[in-house]
Design an enzyme around this catalytic site. Sequence first.
Site, PDB file in Angstrom:
ATOM      1  N   GLU A  95       0.800  -1.232   0.000  1.00 15.45           N
ATOM      2  CA  GLU A  95       0.000   0.000   0.000  1.00 15.45           C
ATOM      3  C   GLU A  95       0.835   1.286   0.000  1.00 15.45           C
ATOM      4  O   GLU A  95       0.909   2.006   1.009  1.00 15.45           O
ATOM      5  CB  GLU A  95      -0.968  -0.013   1.190  1.00 15.45           C
ATOM      6  CG  GLU A  95      -1.939  -1.173   1.133  1.00 15.45           C
ATOM      7  CD  GLU A  95      -2.982  -1.151   2.271  1.00 15.45           C
ATOM      8  OE1 GLU A  95      -2.837  -0.363   3.208  1.00 15.45           O
ATOM      9  OE2 GLU A  95      -3.942  -1.937   2.189  1.00 15.45           O
ATOM     10  N   GLU A 153      -5.923  -8.098  -0.130  1.00 13.12           N
ATOM     11  CA  GLU A 153      -6.567  -7.835   1.160  1.00 13.12           C
ATOM     12  C   GLU A 153      -8.027  -7.492   0.929  1.00 13.12           C
ATOM     13  O   GLU A 153      -8.358  -6.684   0.045  1.00 13.12           O
ATOM     14  CB  GLU A 153      -5.934  -6.634   1.887  1.00 13.12           C
ATOM     15  CG  GLU A 153      -4.611  -6.913   2.518  1.00 13.12           C
ATOM     16  CD  GLU A 153      -4.075  -5.709   3.305  1.00 13.12           C
ATOM     17  OE1 GLU A 153      -4.880  -4.884   3.786  1.00 13.12           O
ATOM     18  OE2 GLU A 153      -2.840  -5.605   3.402  1.00 13.12           O
TER      19      GLU A 153
HETATM   20  O1  IFM Z   1      -4.672  -3.425   8.935  1.00  8.38           O
HETATM   21  C1  IFM Z   1      -4.537  -2.819   7.694  1.00  8.38           C
HETATM   22  C2  IFM Z   1      -3.338  -3.373   6.967  1.00  8.38           C
HETATM   23  O2  IFM Z   1      -2.172  -3.201   7.676  1.00  8.38           O
HETATM   24  C3  IFM Z   1      -3.179  -2.698   5.622  1.00  8.38           C
HETATM   25  N1  IFM Z   1      -4.402  -2.667   4.875  1.00  8.38           N
HETATM   26  C4  IFM Z   1      -5.605  -2.267   5.555  1.00  8.38           C
HETATM   27  C5  IFM Z   1      -5.764  -3.031   6.849  1.00  8.38           C
HETATM   28  C6  IFM Z   1      -7.059  -2.583   7.573  1.00  8.38           C
HETATM   29  O3  IFM Z   1      -7.014  -1.222   7.869  1.00  8.38           O
END
Ligand code: IFM
Length: 437
Positions: free
Chosen positions: A167, A351
Site C-alpha cells: 500500500e 486484502e
Molecule cells: O490493517 C490494515 C493493513 O495493515 C493494511 N491494509 C488495511 C488493513 C485494515 O485497515
Amino acid sequence: MNFARSDFPQDFLFAAATSSYQIEGHGFGGAGPTHWDSFSATPGNVVRAENGQRACDHYHRWEEDLDLMQAMGLDAYRFSTSWARVMPEGRGAVNAEGLDFYDRLVDGLLERSLKPMVTLYHWELPSALSDCGGWANPDIAHWLADFATVVMERIGDRVYSAAPINEPWCVAWLSHFLGLQAPGLRDIRATAHAMHHVLTAHGRSVQAMRALGVRNIGAVCNFEDVHPAQDTPAAHKAADRYRAIYNEFFVGGLFKGAYPDAVLEGLEAHMPKGWDTDFSLIGQPLDWFGVNYYTCKRIAADSGPWPAVREIEGPLPKTQMGWEIKPDGLETILTWLQRNYTGALPVYITENGMAHGDDPGVPDAPRIAYLDAHLTAAKRAMNAGVPLAGYTFWSLLDNYEWSLGYEKRFGLVHVDFDNLKRTPKASYYALQQGLSR
Ligand code: IFM
C-alpha cells in the site's frame, strides 16, 4: 454463506494475510526500534498509546497460527518481513535470530502445504532510517533493495510470490500528508518525495530480487471506489482529484510511466530533482498485481489549498472502522484496473475483510455477509474478463490496527489480548465450509 471453492477455477488461490508489526510482537527476538514505536509513544497518535511490542505474540505462537490456516483449508499465507527484525539498524548488521524466524516460518508453511506470499515492507521502518529522513530520502531505494537481498538470499528459493511494499498510498500520503500513521508528518514536500521514492524503492527491490532468481514478483496497492458527494461540477472535480491521488498515482508510475496531471498540479513543485527520469526503474516488468479493497468514499470540494477535498459520510451500512460496505466497488476497481493498467496480468485480491466488534462466542454474521458479497463481486469481475488468480482475507487474526490500537477487530480468529488465546470465529468456520465445497 453462498461461497464455494468450486465456483472458482481449480488453480485459484485462497489465502489469509497479516503483517509483521501487527501480529509478531516486536519486542521479541532482537528487533531494532521502528518509527511505529516512537509514533505510538507520542501522546495523541495511537488509541491508548498502544504499540506492537507484544501484539499477538505470533513470534512464539506461529505454529499454532499456521495450523489454524491449514485446518481452514487455505492454499496460501500472505505475511510480511520486519525490516528492523532482520536488520535492527536498517542497514549493515543482520540479526541472525530475525532471519531464522522467517526461515522457520517459510518451512512451516511448506510443511503444511501453504504457499508463502511475502511482502518485504509493511510499514515498520527502522528508526535509524527514519532518523535519516526515511521515505523522503532518495537513498531509501537502495536501503530497501539491500534489505530485499538479505531476506531473499535466505528464503527466496522457497517463497511462492514476493512484493516489495504494501500500500504505497499509506506509506506516502497517509503518513506524510495526512499524518495519521508513522512518521506522522503533515508536509507536502516530504509527501511528494515519499510518493516518488516508494516507487523507486519498489523498482530497485524488484531488480535486486530478480538478480537472485526470485520468481513471481508483484506489487500491491490499495484502492477505494470514489464518488462525488454531490452532483455538482466542484464535487466531481474534487472526486477526480482524490481518485487521482489515491487510485491512479502509483499504478500510473508502475504501468504507464507517468503520474496523473491532477496530482502533479499540486505536487510537481515539491517533487525530488530528476523524478521524471525514473520511470524505467519504476516500471519493472511484474508477474502479478495485488489489489487491497475495503470501501468507497464520497468526496466534496473543500475550501483551502490543494487538494481541497473533503470526505462526506455516506448512506451505506458501515464496519467497525466506520467504512461503508460497498461490494460492487470491488468489481468496479478490478474491471477499471484491467482495462486501463493491468490488462492480461494476473491479479490477486491481496486484502479484503471487515472490522467488527466481535465478542467471543457471538457469531460474526456481518463479516460472513461482507465476505460473501465481496467474493460474489470478485466472481462478477472474473466473468467480465478480469484474470483474477486469488483472494486473500484480511486478516487471519485480530491484531494491531495501527493508530486505532487493538480495538478494531479484523480477524477470522478472535484473539484475547489478555491471555492471547485464539478462538476461530463463525466466519472462519463459514469459509472453511465454503473452501471444502
Ligand atoms: O490493517 C490494515 C493493513 O495493515 C493494511 N491494509 C488495511 C488493513 C485494515 O485497515
